[in-house]
Every structure is written in C-alpha cells, then in structure tokens.
Motif scaffolding. Structure first.
Motif, PDB file in Angstrom:
ATOM      1  N   UNK A 197       0.853  -1.187   0.000  1.00  0.00           N
ATOM      2  CA  UNK A 197       0.000   0.000   0.000  1.00  0.00           C
ATOM      3  C   UNK A 197       0.890   1.239   0.000  1.00  0.00           C
ATOM      4  N   UNK A 198       0.671   2.088  -0.977  1.00  0.00           N
ATOM      5  CA  UNK A 198       1.485   3.304  -1.010  1.00  0.00           C
ATOM      6  C   UNK A 198       0.850   4.352  -0.093  1.00  0.00           C
ATOM      7  N   UNK A 199       1.697   4.994   0.703  1.00  0.00           N
ATOM      8  CA  UNK A 199       1.179   6.047   1.574  1.00  0.00           C
ATOM      9  C   UNK A 199       0.780   7.248   0.737  1.00  0.00           C
ATOM     10  N   UNK A 200      -0.396   7.803   1.006  1.00  0.00           N
ATOM     11  CA  UNK A 200      -0.792   9.000   0.264  1.00  0.00           C
ATOM     12  C   UNK A 200      -1.642   9.879   1.162  1.00  0.00           C
TER      13      UNK A 200
ATOM     14  N   UNK B  93     -11.308   1.699   0.443  1.00  0.00           N
ATOM     15  CA  UNK B  93     -10.486   2.205   1.537  1.00  0.00           C
ATOM     16  C   UNK B  93      -9.217   1.380   1.511  1.00  0.00           C
ATOM     17  N   UNK B  94      -8.108   2.020   1.212  1.00  0.00           N
ATOM     18  CA  UNK B  94      -6.825   1.315   1.180  1.00  0.00           C
ATOM     19  C   UNK B  94      -6.188   1.461   2.558  1.00  0.00           C
ATOM     20  N   UNK B  95      -6.463   0.540   3.446  1.00  0.00           N
ATOM     21  CA  UNK B  95      -5.898   0.626   4.788  1.00  0.00           C
ATOM     22  C   UNK B  95      -4.389   0.488   4.738  1.00  0.00           C
ATOM     23  N   UNK B  96      -3.689   1.294   5.521  1.00  0.00           N
ATOM     24  CA  UNK B  96      -2.226   1.201   5.560  1.00  0.00           C
ATOM     25  C   UNK B  96      -1.747  -0.161   6.029  1.00  0.00           C
ATOM     26  N   UNK B  97      -2.631  -0.876   6.747  1.00  0.00           N
ATOM     27  CA  UNK B  97      -2.230  -2.169   7.286  1.00  0.00           C
ATOM     28  C   UNK B  97      -2.422  -3.306   6.293  1.00  0.00           C
ATOM     29  N   UNK B  98      -2.750  -3.000   5.054  1.00  0.00           N
ATOM     30  CA  UNK B  98      -2.890  -4.045   4.052  1.00  0.00           C
ATOM     31  C   UNK B  98      -4.289  -4.602   3.926  1.00  0.00           C
TER      32      UNK B  98
ATOM     33  N   UNK C   1       2.780  -5.349  -7.391  1.00  0.00           N
ATOM     34  CA  UNK C   1       2.692  -3.961  -7.829  1.00  0.00           C
ATOM     35  C   UNK C   1       2.121  -3.134  -6.686  1.00  0.00           C
ATOM     36  N   UNK C   2       2.559  -1.875  -6.597  1.00  0.00           N
ATOM     37  CA  UNK C   2       2.055  -1.008  -5.544  1.00  0.00           C
ATOM     38  C   UNK C   2       0.577  -0.712  -5.765  1.00  0.00           C
ATOM     39  N   UNK C   3      -0.153  -0.558  -4.649  1.00  0.00           N
ATOM     40  CA  UNK C   3      -1.591  -0.316  -4.742  1.00  0.00           C
ATOM     41  C   UNK C   3      -1.903   1.119  -4.346  1.00  0.00           C
ATOM     42  N   UNK C   4      -2.498   1.866  -5.236  1.00  0.00           N
ATOM     43  CA  UNK C   4      -3.038   3.190  -4.935  1.00  0.00           C
ATOM     44  C   UNK C   4      -4.162   3.426  -5.922  1.00  0.00           C
ATOM     45  N   UNK C   5      -4.853   4.545  -5.818  1.00  0.00           N
ATOM     46  CA  UNK C   5      -6.079   4.697  -6.607  1.00  0.00           C
ATOM     47  C   UNK C   5      -5.830   4.552  -8.106  1.00  0.00           C
TER      48      UNK C   5
END
Lengths: 251, 311
Positions: free
Chosen positions: B206-209, B223-228, B277-281
C-alpha cells in the motif's frame, strides 16, 4: 549383492552418482503462499518441504503462555501421508513428529531475536511433501527461508546438514534415504555457519570418537555450502520483489 | 473382527477408486497440482538497477560511530543486518528495512480492522499488527453528538455498538511503548463498515498518500488501509449519510451491476498484489480499465481524462 550395498564405489562415486563431499541439488523459492506472513519451498534432492511462518502475532488461546520479555516460538512439523514409501497413518502427533518439532524449535530459537517481540507468538509450520532422507535439515533450511521472507529479525542463517561415515574411513555429506537404509552412522548438525556455532547435533548410531572430528568438519562444511545457496536465493527474491514494487519506501 | 477389518478396508479403497474414475470421466476439468518450484514468477521488474541488498548476519559496517536502527544488531563491534532488505540511513542511524513484514503502525495511518474482543471500556482490534490494537470507548463517536458524556450505561451497551467480528475503519491515534496501537474513530469518515468486500494484501504494497478513501469513477469506493486490509464497497452517494458511526444497513440490496464492479476491482487488486505492484487509486483504476469487460465507452473516456490530468 554385497557390491550393491557399498556406500562408495572404488572410483569414489556414491549410489546416486555423487562424490563424497557433494550436496544434493537444492532448489528453493520464497513467498510461495499469500496467506501466511512468510513462506518457502525447498527441495534437497528428492526431499521436498514447505514451510509457513505466521506472526509475530498476539498470543491466541490463553494468555498465560505469553511472556513479557520475549516472543514464544511454536513449531509444528508434519509429514504428508503420501510422503513416504508406505502410507503414513498420522501426518502429525506421533513421537517422531513431536521430537522433530522440538528440535526445530530449538534450532530456530537460537537465531530469532525474540526479545524484540514481547507478548507475541511466532508460528512455524513445516510440511514434508516427499521424504527422501535428511528431513530435519531440509525443514531447518526451509524454515530459515520462511522466517526471512516474513521479515522476522534473525541473527544469521541457521542451516542444517547430515554427514555419515562410509567404509569406516571416508566421511560423506548429505545422506539420502537409500544410504540411510544401508546403514552407517548418520550425524545431523544444525549450525550457524557464519559464526561457526553448533545449535543441534544428533547421531543415529555410534562410531569411534576418532572419526567424529572429520565427520563433523564435513557436516559443518555442508552447512556453509547450504548457507551460500540459501543466501543467493534470498538475494534473488529480494531483487525481484524490490524491483517490481519500485523499491517503495526505500532510498 | 480381525478378518473382517482388511476386507472392509479393501472395500473402501475400491469404492474410492471407483469414485475417482467417475470424477475423471464426468468432469472435463482436471485438477492440476504443481510444485512451487515450477511456478512462474509473476513479478514485473520495472528497472534493472537495484541497490545493495543486505541479508541476515551480513556486516553493514565495522566502524562504531553509527547507531543501530531497526533490522540491525551489534555483535563483536560490528553492525550486522538481521533481516533481508535494503539499507536506510538518516545521519548516524542505520536501519535495514525488510520488503515484507507485519504492519508497523504510525500515527495518522488509516487502518481497516476486525473486532476480536470486547473488554472493559475498550475493544481489541485485529489490524495485522504484531499485537492487537486497542479502540477505547472514549475515542469513538457515540450516537447522539460529539459532546456526550460517557456513562456506565454506555459500557454495558458496548456490544451493541461493535461486537466481535465487526469490521471498522479507523485512524491510528498513538503507539504504545510495547508497539501496540491505539485507534480512534472520531470523524464521520471512520466507523463500522457495512456491505462490501475485504481484501488482505501485504502492508508494504500500500502506497502512503494524502487520502486513503477513494471514490473510483467506475462506481465503487475503496479504503486502502495502511495495514494491508482493503475495503471495497458501493459508492456512498451523498455525503450526509456517510459511513461514520455504528449504523449498518444489511437490508439494502446492492444492484447486480455494482456487485460485479466490486468483484472485478477485488480481482484487479489480487492480480496487482500477485505481481507485487504497488496499490493506490490510479494503479487500481488502470488495472480495472484494462479489463476488456468494462464498458468500452467508459474505457476511452476515462483513459483520456486520466491521461490529460496526470501528464
């Protein structure tokens, strides 16, 4: 018939065509599952082992086991019912499995930095898919890889290897099932190859004390070789994963 | 009995064999079992240059002017790595970060978690962290206004608000000395989650944003929780009836189209996670729009729009 039973032929080859100081082929892979925190698959000759690591996580089921100054390590060894020549009745819970679980725990406790994780628990599950001699070493090597995959801090690699004595004078490395059956004392050693410490040592039969030094030396050399192979696999894995995430969050 | 047993066993084996034969004849799909060693590596390398990799036990430096950070330890005057990863240095502090580990919470992170226990004035929440996180009764918004006093009655009612197994979204309020997290849901964005799908991936993907709540234009929010933990749910139409609080409407029927969208997004996320792959919107949306089944009209329109807005 007696020529068949010789562990090392006159030209110095063993039953499977190896020389006395050669390991069987080791192939390994990290991160084979998505459910556990870390997992690894390891093949040593025909012996095939899967290891999965869960944790560190909250101690489940009775908080009395939790320790305030370090994590508890819980190991479970099991053999698939189809792993041996004769179908096994119980995959786990018999005496041999319990003993191997305890030995595995002993080896892993010596390297895991448990003091970093108070009140938590680390579970290591190992499953033997195909048993062809040297089960314990394969399990130790696979669980080391799984721990590294899970990102759990360890002091260094813990590797294990077997050695035996052929014709009462030549030490042999990495004993296969066939050689185990024929006989000869098998010495199993789990060691920390970088600092040269021995974590666990076990013998199946006795031999003269004079032989111990050279057989042990051979087994330790095997551990160092195994470490080289594991290290290469870890680097390859880190490189692969790191470059597809774009080394996210790292400089 | 002693004679009876083997006969019985062989009978069972025979029946078993017949059953497998039946399976083979009747099912066109055969089960393939592969060893892990034969599995194809699905990771996609972006660039060929890579930093130096440290593995456990490797000496990082023998000079003793450095401080040891996470993932390192000191032995015989040498600073050694204890995990496999890359080195990070801030002034004198050296640490090695593993590529994959349990979730290490930081204040302000958005997390999705599951209630595991209801205790005195607090809930225990599983957030994929090393220890279960804590959600205090005093750090939730109770129904009936923000400035409400918490009474003894509320303590008895705790299980009515959140019970074991419920999913919540929350923010990390503070980190305790033993590493466990304290959460809060004091915003209308956070609270109990209703209908939707939970996907679990490794936290490092999860990429921090700035924001972890996204309304995807394809008709779902994530909702991309930072905890995966990733929560996918139907889009919330108007902000007034937002998710905050403890109302969970399980009666409402989500239309089939939205459910299809949600499950496609879930599959996209799993595919991205499989190839690390990194996950973001944007990555999720692009993966979704690559899907041949998503409407072609939408496809061109969004591709153009996203392209122009980003480059």
């Amino acid at each position: 018939m007696s020529t068949n039973k010789e562990l090392i032929s006159k030209i110095g080859l063993r039953l499977d065509g190896r020389r006395a100081n050669e390991l069987r082929r080791i192939r390994c892979k990290l991160g084979v599952f998505t459910q556990p925190d870390g997992s690894a698959y390891l093949e040593q000759g025909l012996t095939k082992v899967l290891a999965a690591v869960y944790g560190p996580h909250q101690v489940r089921g009775g908080r009395s086991k939790a320790q305030h100054d370090n994590a508890i390590v819980n190991c479970q060894f099991s053999m698939a019912v189809f792993s041996t020549n004769e179908r096994k009745r119980r995959p786990r819970g018999d005496r041999k499995s319990t003993e191997l679980s305890m030995h595995l725990q002993q080896a892993l406790l010596s390297v895991i930095k448990t003091e970093l994780y108070p009140w938590s628990q680390i579970d290591v599950y190992v499953e033997v898919l195909h048993a062809d001699g040297g089960i314990y070493p394969a399990c130790v090597n696979a669980s080391t890889l799984a721990l590294i995959d899970a990102g759990i801090p360890i002091k260094e690699y813990v590797c294990a290897c077997t050695a035996s004595l052929a014709n009462n004078d030549t030490p042999m490395l990495d004993i296969s099932h066939q050689e185990e059956i024929i006989g000869g004392p098998t010495l199993t050693v789990a060691a920390l190859p970088m600092s040269g410490k021995i974590v666990l040592m076990e013998m199946s039969q006795r031999f003269h004390l004079d032989h111990l030094k050279k057989v042990l030396e051979k087994a330790l050399k095997g551990c160092r070789d195994v470490k080289q192979i594991l290290d290469e696999a870890v680097r390859l894995h880190v490189r692969d994963v790191g470059s597809s995430t774009g080394w996210a969050g790292t400089g | 009995m002693a004679i009876c047993f083997p006969i019985h066993m062989s009978f069972r084996i025979k029946v078993g064999l017949r059953f497998f034969k039946f399976l083979n004849e009747k099912c066109p799909k055969k089960i393939h079992i592969r060893l892990a060693a034969h599995r194809v590596n699905t990771s996609v390398a972006v660039n060929q240059r890579y930093p130096k990799i440290y593995t456990p036990g490797e000496v990082i430096t023998s000079q003793n002017e450095f401080m040891r950070g996470h993932g390192t330890y000191e032995e015989n005057g040498d600073l050694k790595s204890s995990v496999a990863g890359v080195r990070e240095q801030v002034n004198n502090l050296i640490s090695v970060r593993p590529l994959k580990s349990r979730y290490n919470g930081e204040v302000g992170d958005v997390v999705v978690g599951r209630i595991t226990e209801v205790q005195q004035r607090r809930w225990k929440v599983d957030t994929n962290s090393r220890l279960d996180s804590v959600l205090l009764l005093s750090s939730v918004n109770l129904p009936g206004g923000e400035l409400r006093r918490r009474s003894a009655e509320d303590e008895h009612m705790m299980r009515q608000f959140l019970q074991e197994g419920d999913l919540i979204s929350a923010e990390v309020q503070s980190v305790f000395s033993d590493g466990s997290l304290s959460l809060h849901t004091r915003s209308l964005r956070y609270g109990k989650l209703g209908q939707g799908v939970l996907v679990k991936v490794f936290p490092s993907l999860i990429r921090r944003s700035k924001t972890h709540f996204h309304n995807l234009p394809v008709g779902a929010s994530i909702i991309l929780g930072n905890n995966g933990f990733i929560w996918i749910c139907p889009t919330i139409n108007n902000a007034e009836e937002s998710v905050g609080g403890f109302i969970q409407n399980l009666e409402e029927v989500i239309p089939r189209q939205e459910r299809e969208t949600i499950s496609r997004i879930r599959n996209c996320i799993l595919a991205l996670a499989q190839s690390k792959m990194m996950l973001f919107d944007t990555s999720v949306l692009y993966a979704y729009l690559r899907n041949p089944l998503s409407t072609p009209y939408l496809n061109c329109w969004y591709q153009r729009r996203w392209w122009t807005s980003r480059y």
